[in-house]
Design an enzyme around this catalytic site. Sequence first.
Site, PDB file in Angstrom:
ATOM      1  N   SER A 179       0.800  -1.205  -0.204  1.00 12.02           N
ATOM      2  CA  SER A 179      -0.114  -0.110   0.255  1.00 12.02           C
ATOM      3  C   SER A 179       0.948   1.075   0.020  1.00 12.02           C
ATOM      4  CB  SER A 179      -0.830  -0.107   1.114  1.00 12.02           C
ATOM      5  OG  SER A 179      -1.625  -1.093   1.200  1.00 12.02           O
TER       6      SER A 179
HETATM    7  N1  SAH Z   1       0.120  -5.017   4.171  1.00 18.23           N
HETATM    8  C1  SAH Z   1       0.695  -5.380   3.053  1.00 18.23           C
HETATM    9  C2  SAH Z   1      -0.115  -5.089   1.954  1.00 18.23           C
HETATM   10  C3  SAH Z   1      -0.322  -6.449   1.088  1.00 18.23           C
HETATM   11  S1  SAH Z   1      -1.550  -6.432  -0.254  1.00 18.23           S
HETATM   12  C4  SAH Z   1       1.928  -4.779   2.816  1.00 18.23           C
HETATM   13  O1  SAH Z   1       2.716  -3.996   3.503  1.00 18.23           O
HETATM   14  O2  SAH Z   1       2.807  -5.160   1.791  1.00 18.23           O
HETATM   15  C5  SAH Z   1      -2.764  -7.396   0.402  1.00 18.23           C
HETATM   16  C6  SAH Z   1      -2.546  -8.736   0.754  1.00 18.23           C
HETATM   17  O3  SAH Z   1      -3.600  -9.456   1.377  1.00 18.23           O
HETATM   18  C7  SAH Z   1      -2.080  -9.706  -0.642  1.00 18.23           C
HETATM   19  O4  SAH Z   1      -0.809 -10.156  -0.164  1.00 18.23           O
HETATM   20  C8  SAH Z   1      -2.902 -10.611  -0.281  1.00 18.23           C
HETATM   21  O5  SAH Z   1      -2.423 -12.337  -0.658  1.00 18.23           O
HETATM   22  C9  SAH Z   1      -3.459 -10.914   0.933  1.00 18.23           C
HETATM   23  N2  SAH Z   1      -4.626 -11.481   1.166  1.00 18.23           N
HETATM   24  C10 SAH Z   1      -6.039 -11.413   0.613  1.00 18.23           C
HETATM   25  N3  SAH Z   1      -6.846 -11.944   1.062  1.00 18.23           N
HETATM   26  C11 SAH Z   1      -6.490 -12.668   2.313  1.00 18.23           C
HETATM   27  C12 SAH Z   1      -7.031 -13.610   3.241  1.00 18.23           C
HETATM   28  N4  SAH Z   1      -8.230 -13.996   3.278  1.00 18.23           N
HETATM   29  N5  SAH Z   1      -6.156 -14.022   4.202  1.00 18.23           N
HETATM   30  C13 SAH Z   1      -4.958 -13.411   4.339  1.00 18.23           C
HETATM   31  N6  SAH Z   1      -4.359 -12.571   3.173  1.00 18.23           N
HETATM   32  C14 SAH Z   1      -5.076 -12.142   2.391  1.00 18.23           C
END
Ligand code: SAH
Length: 250
Positions: free
Chosen positions: A97
């Site tokens: 993000s």
């Molecule tokens: N906070 C992260 C943002 C990653 S993007 C950072 O700092 O990089 C959001 C993430 O949520 C993705 O990696 C995706 O695979 C994950 N995601 C989506 N649905 C999910 C679920 N049900 N359980 C765990 N992770 C999930």
Amino acid sequence: MTKRPGFPARLQTPAAPPARSNAAPVASRPLAPSGVGMDSEAVRVRMVARLAAEGIADPRVLAAMGRIERHRFVDTALAIQAYEDTSLPIGLGQTISKPSVVARMAELLVQGVQGRLGRILEIGTGCGYQAAVLGELATEVYSIERLRGLHDKARDNLRPLRLPNVHLLFGDGMQGYAKGAPYAGIIAAAGGEAVPQAWVDQLAIGARIVAPVALPGGRQSLVVLEKTARELRRTVLETVQFVPLKSGIA
Ligand code: SAH
């Protein structure tokens, strides 16, 4: 206890354009063998100043954003962009993000709490950046990722930071993580049609969930849910763009 690299860290990016920082060079450990240096602390200080100018007011959040080195969480070729207010690809179709969104959500999460939050849950570890930021704001962070490749990447990214209070879990975050409940806060980095009931159940009374949610019409908005003894108070905030919350693991 935690061992951190000295500041300012010098980031060597082989494919990078000329350094924009004009800070005096200092002796420090290069991260890659060759290339143009970037004084990461100076750039981060500017990023924090920008966040403050744009309305992030909580000193705890600003300090955390200043301490965690975002460039360590993205590919070397993208490191030069790490302190711009932009989301960046982290692999497997996912993105880290924007700093302004991480700061905004963190601020919403800690709002009304004095000092550190207790144990919190993050859904969507991704590259681990936000988990590290949250580690500065809460006593314990449980962070769940459903994609094995990113869970492993986050582990690699976080290892050198030695944050003993950040715990990574591989699994479906839509189920929450009951073993750590009740949580003093829950934050999601992926957006679904609704906030899963499991999160509400695992939230402590008086605590809040900060999550992107798709509203009728398809627009995704940041939503804050506050759990009281009697009700769940819902506040819909600005439009956001997060990757989808998906069920199951992969
Ligand atoms: N906070 C992260 C943002 C990653 S993007 C950072 O700092 O990089 C959001 C993430 O949520 C993705 O990696 C995706 O695979 C994950 N995601 C989506 N649905 C999910 C679920 N049900 N359980 C765990 N992770 C999930």
